[in-house]
Design a protein around this motif. Structure first.
Motif, mmCIF file in Angstrom:
data_model
loop_
_atom_site.group_PDB
_atom_site.id
_atom_site.type_symbol
_atom_site.label_atom_id
_atom_site.label_comp_id
_atom_site.label_asym_id
_atom_site.label_seq_id
_atom_site.Cartn_x
_atom_site.Cartn_y
_atom_site.Cartn_z
ATOM 1 N N ARG A 10 0.826 -1.206 0.000
ATOM 2 C CA ARG A 10 0.000 0.000 0.000
ATOM 3 C C ARG A 10 0.862 1.258 0.000
ATOM 4 N NH1 ARG A 10 -4.230 0.642 -1.988
ATOM 5 N NH2 ARG A 10 -4.982 2.157 -0.516
ATOM 6 N N ALA A 11 1.950 1.263 0.734
ATOM 7 C CA ALA A 11 2.839 2.430 0.758
ATOM 8 C C ALA A 11 3.423 2.676 -0.634
ATOM 9 C CB ALA A 11 3.952 2.230 1.776
ATOM 10 N N GLN A 12 3.776 1.611 -1.334
ATOM 11 C CA GLN A 12 4.291 1.765 -2.691
ATOM 12 C C GLN A 12 3.200 2.221 -3.649
ATOM 13 O OE1 GLN A 12 6.023 -2.022 -3.539
ATOM 14 N NE2 GLN A 12 7.911 -1.574 -2.402
ATOM 15 N N GLN A 13 1.999 1.657 -3.534
ATOM 16 C CA GLN A 13 0.894 2.036 -4.413
ATOM 17 C C GLN A 13 0.498 3.491 -4.212
ATOM 18 O OE1 GLN A 13 -2.099 -0.797 -3.326
ATOM 19 N NE2 GLN A 13 -1.499 -2.260 -4.899
ATOM 20 N N GLN A 14 0.497 3.939 -2.968
ATOM 21 C CA GLN A 14 0.090 5.309 -2.645
ATOM 22 C C GLN A 14 1.217 6.314 -2.839
ATOM 23 O OE1 GLN A 14 -2.995 6.373 -1.555
ATOM 24 N NE2 GLN A 14 -3.828 4.326 -1.834
ATOM 25 N N CYS A 15 2.422 5.827 -3.155
ATOM 26 C CA CYS A 15 3.601 6.675 -3.364
ATOM 27 C C CYS A 15 3.894 7.541 -2.139
ATOM 28 C CB CYS A 15 3.444 7.544 -4.605
ATOM 29 S SG CYS A 15 3.253 6.612 -6.116
ATOM 30 N N ILE A 16 3.843 6.930 -0.981
ATOM 31 C CA ILE A 16 4.138 7.635 0.258
ATOM 32 C C ILE A 16 5.588 7.340 0.624
ATOM 33 C CG2 ILE A 16 3.587 7.856 2.704
ATOM 34 C CD1 ILE A 16 0.718 7.108 1.960
ATOM 35 N N PRO A 17 6.435 8.387 0.646
ATOM 36 C CA PRO A 17 7.852 8.158 0.926
ATOM 37 C C PRO A 17 8.097 7.733 2.376
ATOM 38 C CG PRO A 17 7.417 10.475 0.403
ATOM 39 C CD PRO A 17 6.128 9.753 0.335
ATOM 40 N N PRO A 18 9.177 7.001 2.610
ATOM 41 C CA PRO A 18 9.501 6.569 3.975
ATOM 42 C C PRO A 18 9.667 7.734 4.955
ATOM 43 C CG PRO A 18 10.832 5.379 2.390
ATOM 44 C CD PRO A 18 10.089 6.422 1.627
ATOM 45 N N LEU A 19 10.094 8.899 4.461
ATOM 46 C CA LEU A 19 10.225 10.070 5.328
ATOM 47 C C LEU A 19 8.890 10.453 5.945
ATOM 48 C CD1 LEU A 19 11.902 12.444 6.439
ATOM 49 C CD2 LEU A 19 11.282 13.692 4.362
ATOM 50 N N ILE A 20 7.815 10.381 5.180
ATOM 51 C CA ILE A 20 6.484 10.734 5.690
ATOM 52 C C ILE A 20 6.051 9.725 6.745
ATOM 53 C CG2 ILE A 20 4.063 11.054 5.050
ATOM 54 C CD1 ILE A 20 5.992 13.297 4.124
ATOM 55 N N VAL A 21 6.354 8.456 6.543
ATOM 56 C CA VAL A 21 6.026 7.436 7.544
ATOM 57 C C VAL A 21 6.796 7.709 8.835
ATOM 58 C CG1 VAL A 21 6.047 4.974 8.059
ATOM 59 C CG2 VAL A 21 5.526 5.744 5.741
ATOM 60 N N GLN A 22 8.051 8.096 8.702
ATOM 61 C CA GLN A 22 8.861 8.437 9.875
ATOM 62 C C GLN A 22 8.278 9.658 10.592
ATOM 63 O OE1 GLN A 22 12.947 9.219 8.907
ATOM 64 N NE2 GLN A 22 13.462 9.819 10.988
ATOM 65 N N TRP A 23 7.874 10.673 9.846
ATOM 66 C CA TRP A 23 7.275 11.871 10.451
ATOM 67 C C TRP A 23 5.947 11.546 11.116
ATOM 68 C CZ3 TRP A 23 8.127 16.317 6.388
ATOM 69 C CH2 TRP A 23 9.479 16.687 6.406
ATOM 70 N N SER A 74 -2.434 -2.008 17.864
ATOM 71 C CA SER A 74 -2.134 -1.619 19.242
ATOM 72 C C SER A 74 -1.591 -2.809 20.038
ATOM 73 C CB SER A 74 -3.380 -1.054 19.925
ATOM 74 O OG SER A 74 -4.389 -2.037 20.015
ATOM 75 N N HIS A 75 -1.730 -4.004 19.511
ATOM 76 C CA HIS A 75 -1.277 -5.197 20.221
ATOM 77 C C HIS A 75 0.214 -5.441 20.043
ATOM 78 C CE1 HIS A 75 -5.419 -6.073 21.039
ATOM 79 N NE2 HIS A 75 -5.696 -6.076 19.745
ATOM 80 N N ASP A 76 0.686 -5.425 18.786
ATOM 81 C CA ASP A 76 2.088 -5.747 18.540
ATOM 82 C C ASP A 76 2.857 -4.633 17.842
ATOM 83 O OD1 ASP A 76 0.940 -5.988 16.053
ATOM 84 O OD2 ASP A 76 1.305 -8.120 15.850
ATOM 85 N N GLY A 77 2.221 -3.497 17.546
ATOM 86 C CA GLY A 77 2.908 -2.354 16.968
ATOM 87 C C GLY A 77 3.186 -2.446 15.483
ATOM 88 N N TYR A 78 2.681 -3.475 14.805
ATOM 89 C CA TYR A 78 2.907 -3.610 13.372
ATOM 90 C C TYR A 78 2.062 -2.626 12.587
ATOM 91 C CZ TYR A 78 5.891 -7.711 13.384
ATOM 92 O OH TYR A 78 6.941 -8.555 13.541
ATOM 93 N N LEU A 79 2.629 -2.163 11.479
ATOM 94 C CA LEU A 79 1.919 -1.300 10.554
ATOM 95 C C LEU A 79 0.921 -2.151 9.782
ATOM 96 C CD1 LEU A 79 1.600 1.442 9.110
ATOM 97 C CD2 LEU A 79 3.429 0.715 7.591
ATOM 98 N N ILE A 80 -0.355 -1.803 9.870
ATOM 99 C CA ILE A 80 -1.393 -2.563 9.177
ATOM 100 C C ILE A 80 -1.601 -2.021 7.778
ATOM 101 C CG2 ILE A 80 -3.834 -3.184 9.189
ATOM 102 C CD1 ILE A 80 -3.678 -3.066 12.268
ATOM 103 N N THR A 81 -1.813 -0.707 7.665
ATOM 104 C CA THR A 81 -2.010 -0.104 6.352
ATOM 105 C C THR A 81 -1.613 1.362 6.406
ATOM 106 O OG1 THR A 81 -3.535 0.093 4.485
ATOM 107 C CG2 THR A 81 -4.425 0.584 6.658
ATOM 108 N N ILE A 82 -1.491 1.938 5.223
ATOM 109 C CA ILE A 82 -1.112 3.338 5.089
ATOM 110 C C ILE A 82 -1.804 3.885 3.857
ATOM 111 C CG2 ILE A 82 0.958 2.806 3.751
ATOM 112 C CD1 ILE A 82 2.325 5.071 5.362
ATOM 113 N N GLY A 83 -2.108 5.162 3.850
ATOM 114 C CA GLY A 83 -2.778 5.748 2.692
ATOM 115 C C GLY A 83 -2.908 7.248 2.814
#
Length: 92
Positions: A10-23, A74-83
Motif C-alpha cells: 500500500r505504501a508503494q501504491q500510494q507513493c508515500i515516501p519513507p520520510l512521511i512514515v517516519q514523520w 495496538s497489540h504488537d505495533g505492526y503497521l497494518i495499512t497506510i494511505g
C-alpha cells in the motif's frame, strides 16, 4: 518500521515516501479506533511542530503528503495499512 506485506504494498501504491512514515511516527497525532488499531495522522498542531523543527519551506514542498495516515496494531505495533486521507478523522 515493522510492516505487514499489505502495508508495504500500500505504501508503494500510494507513493508515500519513507520520510512521511517516519514523520507520522515522530509528529503524528494518535487516535485509538476501539478495534485494536491506532490511527496516526497529521493535525494542525503536528504540522506546526514540524515547521518549527524543519522550517516552513520543506513542509510546504511536501504538503501533498500531509493528508497521509497510517494504522498500527495496538497489540504488537505492526503497521497494518497506510494511505492518503479521503475524509476527515472525527475527534470527540
Amino acid at each position: 518500521m515493522n510492516a505487514r506485506s499489505h502495508a508495504t504494498v500500500r505504501a508503494q501504491q500510494q507513493c508515500i515516501p519513507p520520510l512521511i512514515v517516519q514523520w507520522l511516527d515522530q509528529f503524528g497525532e494518535k487516535k485509538h479506533d476501539g478495534h485494536g488499531g491506532v490511527h496516526r495522522y497529521f493535525s494542525r498542531t503536528s504540522i506546526r511542530a514540524m515547521e518549527r523543527e524543519f522550517g516552513r519551506e520543506p513542509i510546504r514542498k511536501l504538503a501533498e503528503y500531509l493528508d497521509a495516515y497510517k494504522l498500527d496494531s495496538s497489540h504488537d505495533g505492526y503497521l497494518i495499512t497506510i494511505g492518503h486521507g479521503a475524509k476527515r478523522i472525527k475527534r470527540r
